[in-house]
Design an enzyme around this catalytic site. Sequence first.
Site, short mmCIF file in Angstrom:
data_model
loop_
_atom_site.label_atom_id
_atom_site.label_comp_id
_atom_site.label_asym_id
_atom_site.label_seq_id
_atom_site.Cartn_x
_atom_site.Cartn_y
_atom_site.Cartn_z
N HIS A 130 64.44 9.12 5.44
CA HIS A 130 64.69 10.17 6.44
C HIS A 130 64.18 9.63 7.78
O HIS A 130 63.24 8.83 7.82
CB HIS A 130 63.87 11.39 6.01
CG HIS A 130 64.08 12.63 6.80
ND1 HIS A 130 63.48 12.84 8.02
CD2 HIS A 130 64.79 13.75 6.54
CE1 HIS A 130 63.83 14.03 8.47
NE2 HIS A 130 64.62 14.62 7.60
N ASP A 176 56.39 9.40 1.37
CA ASP A 176 56.97 10.62 1.94
C ASP A 176 57.39 11.50 0.76
O ASP A 176 58.42 11.26 0.12
CB ASP A 176 58.17 10.23 2.82
CG ASP A 176 58.92 11.45 3.32
OD1 ASP A 176 58.54 12.58 2.98
OD2 ASP A 176 59.91 11.25 4.05
N GLN A 197 60.46 15.68 -0.40
CA GLN A 197 61.44 16.16 -1.39
C GLN A 197 60.91 16.09 -2.81
O GLN A 197 61.60 16.49 -3.74
CB GLN A 197 62.74 15.34 -1.30
CG GLN A 197 63.48 15.47 0.02
CD GLN A 197 64.04 16.87 0.26
OE1 GLN A 197 64.15 17.69 -0.66
NE2 GLN A 197 64.39 17.17 1.50
N LYS A 239 59.33 23.50 2.40
CA LYS A 239 60.28 23.05 1.39
C LYS A 239 59.82 23.43 -0.02
O LYS A 239 60.42 23.04 -1.01
CB LYS A 239 60.49 21.54 1.47
CG LYS A 239 61.23 21.11 2.74
CD LYS A 239 61.53 19.63 2.70
CE LYS A 239 61.83 19.06 4.06
NZ LYS A 239 63.19 19.35 4.51
N CYS A 258 69.61 13.71 8.70
CA CYS A 258 68.51 12.97 9.32
C CYS A 258 68.30 11.62 8.65
O CYS A 258 67.16 11.16 8.49
CB CYS A 258 67.21 13.77 9.31
SG CYS A 258 67.32 15.26 10.27
N1 PMP Z 1 61.16 13.36 4.69
C1 PMP Z 1 62.16 13.82 3.93
C2 PMP Z 1 62.61 13.02 2.74
C3 PMP Z 1 62.76 15.04 4.24
O1 PMP Z 1 63.77 15.49 3.50
C4 PMP Z 1 62.30 15.77 5.37
C5 PMP Z 1 62.93 17.09 5.77
N2 PMP Z 1 64.31 17.12 5.76
C6 PMP Z 1 61.25 15.24 6.12
C7 PMP Z 1 60.70 14.04 5.75
C8 PMP Z 1 60.71 15.93 7.33
O2 PMP Z 1 60.14 17.15 7.00
P1 PMP Z 1 59.73 18.17 8.17
O3 PMP Z 1 60.98 18.37 8.99
O4 PMP Z 1 59.34 19.41 7.42
O5 PMP Z 1 58.62 17.55 8.94
#
Ligand code: PMP
Length: 429
Positions: free
Chosen positions: A142, A219, A222, A245, A385
């Site tokens: 991401h 990270d 998910q 999430k 993203c």
């Molecule tokens: N890493 C991953 C794999 C994600 O899916 C996301 C959110 N789509 C993020 C990081 C970022 O999370 P946040 O926008 O809540 O900071």
Amino acid sequence: MSKVGEKTTAMPAPEIMPGGGIDPDLVKQDFPVLRQSINGHPLIYLDNAATTQKPVAVIKRLQTYYESDNANVHRGLHTLAERATDAFEATRDKIRSFINAGKREEIIYTRGATEAINLVAYTYGRQNVGPGDRIVITRMEHHANLIPWLELARQNKAELVYIPINSEGYLDLSEIDTIINNRTKIVALTHMSNVLGTINDVEEITALAHKKKAVCLIDGAQAVPHMPVDVQSLGADFYVFSAHKMLGPTGLGVLYGREELLQAMPPFNFGGEMISEVRFDKVTWNVLPWKFEAGTPAIAEAVAFAPALDYLENLGMENIRRHEIELTAYALSRLSELKHLTIYGPQNPEHRGGAIAFSDDKIHPHDMATFLDTQGIAVRAGHHCAQPLTRLLGVNSTTRASFYIYNNTNDIDTLHEALLAARRYFGHG
Ligand code: PMP
């Protein structure tokens, strides 16, 4: 289910069926937002990888907090300040136990996974990565776990090297011994891809990183919502995720860091709360975890994250994982009946989570998502993203359906029918 904080070790939650399966229809009853129709159809929410819905217990806790406990934390000597501080810090203990961190000092509140990664890049990264050093990430990150490292590499004249992925959507580790070399200072990778769904073998990568004396950031945005996570057995040096999430409020995230690393790192933000003593010409930092929590934090959000964690614990993370494997297997089989769809990521549901990106050979993902919305189905369309990954898949965007505890196989059948209806609507039937 709304009995907040009640541990159900003796009696399983009513949503758990004999044999350990989750009853998503019972779960759904705890989520008021799901009781509505969108464009004349009952809402089917399949955008859980972006954010999940909130159960009554979380919504109520936000309300009771503001109705009866609201105050700033740590500095007040009155009853409300004590209540707010106790509840705020109690969630930290719950988070510690939820991911099996060794100490509460290792749990830092942030605004989200994104800020947690930036914190590590700005502090540990700037301090430890120099010219010619290497940062290793993967091609399935991401943007949150890509851009901070791209920037750090650019500013500190380091190399950013990517672990490739194979055509099935798994990391290709064939060259890993040369990719993670002796100059590598940081390895950062996603536990579960938000596009491919792939669950990476984090333990293997942390071990390889440690062999080369690099630290490893995972990270878990998910992963933590969908499967049991034990940061110690994974060997993670840093592990990040977001409350929103996993049934919790927005604006709150978590950085887990090993204590000795956090101790040695400089603060990220400067201001109130993160200091021990301030003079006109010098300052000493607060102890962990508050050294990294400058300013007034997301108090109500942290307080209301506790019932979200209770909710997930009552269901059981193993049961949640099993439910999602079943749903993912069903979805992969139903969607693969539609020959005009390309489905991305591993085909084996045991190796992936329930975020399924796909594309129709004739209908643009944005048109598809808009059409599905007319049928009451919420999905995401775009690059999610992860632009470089999406490009690597040979497209500019995909449609993504992602599941959670309140989704059932009927939702997938309805999605299947709506995908066929879209073909007819756009004249490709
Ligand atoms: N890493 C991953 C794999 C994600 O899916 C996301 C959110 N789509 C993020 C990081 C970022 O999370 P946040 O926008 O809540 O900071």
